[in-house]
Scaffold this active site. Structure first.
Site, PDB file in Angstrom:
ATOM      1  CG  ASP A   1      -2.732  -8.415   0.722  1.00 30.26           C
ATOM      2  OD1 ASP A   1      -1.997  -8.701   1.681  1.00 30.26           O
ATOM      3  OD2 ASP A   1      -3.777  -7.734   0.834  1.00 30.26           O
TER       4      ASP A   1
ATOM      5  CG  ASP B   1      -4.816 -10.057   3.472  1.00 30.44           C
ATOM      6  OD1 ASP B   1      -4.568 -10.553   2.348  1.00 30.44           O
ATOM      7  OD2 ASP B   1      -4.638  -8.855   3.722  1.00 30.44           O
TER       8      ASP B   1
ATOM      9  CG  HIS C   1      -1.965  -1.066   1.208  1.00 28.47           C
ATOM     10  ND1 HIS C   1      -2.817  -1.278   0.156  1.00 28.47           N
ATOM     11  CD2 HIS C   1      -2.275  -2.023   2.129  1.00 28.47           C
ATOM     12  CE1 HIS C   1      -3.614  -2.301   0.429  1.00 28.47           C
ATOM     13  NE2 HIS C   1      -3.302  -2.782   1.621  1.00 28.47           N
TER      14      HIS C   1
ATOM     15  CG  HIS D   1      -6.857  -5.600   1.580  1.00 22.32           C
ATOM     16  ND1 HIS D   1      -6.256  -6.387   2.540  1.00 22.32           N
ATOM     17  CD2 HIS D   1      -8.142  -5.412   1.979  1.00 22.32           C
ATOM     18  CE1 HIS D   1      -7.131  -6.650   3.488  1.00 22.32           C
ATOM     19  NE2 HIS D   1      -8.285  -6.091   3.177  1.00 22.32           N
TER      20      HIS D   1
ATOM     21  CE1 TYR E   1      -2.128  -7.667   8.842  1.00 18.66           C
ATOM     22  CE2 TYR E   1      -3.650  -8.278   7.089  1.00 18.66           C
ATOM     23  CZ  TYR E   1      -2.592  -7.525   7.546  1.00 18.66           C
ATOM     24  OH  TYR E   1      -1.982  -6.628   6.706  1.00 18.66           O
TER      25      TYR E   1
HETATM   26 ZN   LIG Z   1      -4.221  -7.170   2.711  1.00 22.07          ZN
END
Ligand SMILES: [Zn+2]
Length: 358
Positions: free
Chosen positions: A211, A299, A175, A213, A337
């Site tokens: 990932d 995740d 990110h 995201h 996570y």
């Molecule tokens: Zn992520």
């Protein structure tokens, strides 16, 4: 999984990655415990060691490897902001135990004015940090730098002929953009590794981001370039998910990079079948690259608290096989996570990559 599935696979690691203690995050105005904790790295390291992987120390690299993708002002900010914060009244007088921005120079605020560097420390934070959940504290810089060095060491190994090297990066990176940090990311380890491969003479690099995201920072880094392709399968930001402002299917790159960016947003609830179809589509588009950088977030797993995707450990292994079939792979840890399952998910993915590339 047998215990030696990753025998010989280099896992690049630095104990300094444990030093970053963000002490939670400020989400929607409230301080919360947060999920990007040092224990994440410990459980991954334990699982990979059990699977027979070879622990390789991260080697220091010069700042030029960072500034090849990041604004030197961002690097300097991250390097010094905690000391500056402690020297001000923030901790002692105001009880602000971590660095958190409060004002952001959005396009609307500037309204065409040039960007300035405000005098006060607290006024300047929003120039670089775009959210309130990416806190800086004691040990943050040492971990940020060590994570980048781990990614660079893994890139060195693959540039030197390894078929697979994995960097256990913490904090994660995808990110973080050229001059911006957020989303629990500070410097973009995957982008730094991809650029290092290019600098080492690798012709075309593809970054595949699995990932949950969208990797807005990686996309931003290479959006106008043809030599580093970026593709991501992630939960649809249009369905209400971070990073909200990027990750849509119509973002295809610009200028020389037109067509070298591929986003595959997925509906919340997507499981192995839909997710693996998207990963296969990314692989088909990336085929022909001379090396792969895998942004390895896990995740998207069913048990993970940070996304609504429902991928199984077997799904991750099969994704690893698809990606390992493309060529040499630098795998870089991103999110993930759920502490009880995290290590097994990373091991499953790397096992898939390792077996495909035999
Ligand atoms: Zn992520």
């Amino acid at each position: 999984m047998t215990t030696q599935d990753l025998a010989g696979t280099p896992v690049v690691w630095s104990e300094d990655c444990l030093r970053h203690e963000p002490d939670g995050e400020v989400w929607l105005g409230v301080w919360e415990p947060g999920t990007e904790v040092p224990e994440r790295a410990r459980v991954i390291l334990a699982a990979l060691t059990t699977a027979g992987a070879a622990i390789t120390p991260a080697r220091p690299h010069p700042d030029e490897a960072l500034s090849a993708v990041h604004d030197p002002e961002l690097i300097a900010h991250l390097r010094t902001i905690w000391e500056e914060w402690q020297a001000g009244p923030y901790v002692t007088e105001h009880g602000r135990r971590r660095v958190v921005p409060y004002v952001f120079p959005t396009e609307g605020l500037l309204a065409g004015l040039r960007m300035r560097s405000p005098t006060s420390t607290h006024g300047r934070l929003g120039r670089f940090c775009y959210d309130t959940m990416t806190l800086v504290g004691p040990g943050s810089w040492e971990a940020i730098r060590a994570a980048a060095d781990a990614a660079l060491t893994a890139a060195d190994l693959v540039a030197g002929g390894e078929r697979l090297a994995y960097a256990l990066c913490r904090p994660p990176g995808h990110h973080a953009g050229p001059a911006a940090y957020g989303g629990s990311c500070y410097l973009n380890n995957a982008a730094i590794a991809a650029q290092a491969l290019r600098t080492a003479g690798v012709g075309r690099v593809a970054v595949i981001d699995i990932d949950a995201h969208h990797g807005n920072g990686t996309q931003a880094t290479f959006y106008d370039r043809a030599d580093v392709w970026y593709g991501s399968a992630h939960v649809d930001p249009g369905a209400g998910w971070f990073p909200h402002y990027a990750g849509y299917a119509d973002e295809r790159g610009t200028g020389p990079g037109q067509g070298a960016n591929l986003n595959l947003p997925l509906a919340p609830g997507t499981g192995d079948e839909g997710w693996l179809a998207a990963v296969a589509e990314l692989c088909a588009a990336a085929r022909g690259a001379d090396a792969i950088v895998l942004s390895l977030g896990v995740d998207a797993a069913e048990a993970d608290p940070e996304s609504p995707l429902r991928v199984s450990a077997d799904g991750y292994r099969r994704a690893g096989e698809l990606i390992g079939d493309l060529g040499p792979v630098v795998a870089v840890q991103e999110g993930g996570y759920d502490l009880p399952t995290l290590g097994g998910l990373v091991a499953a993915t790397l096992t898939g990559v390792a077996h495909a590339s035999l």
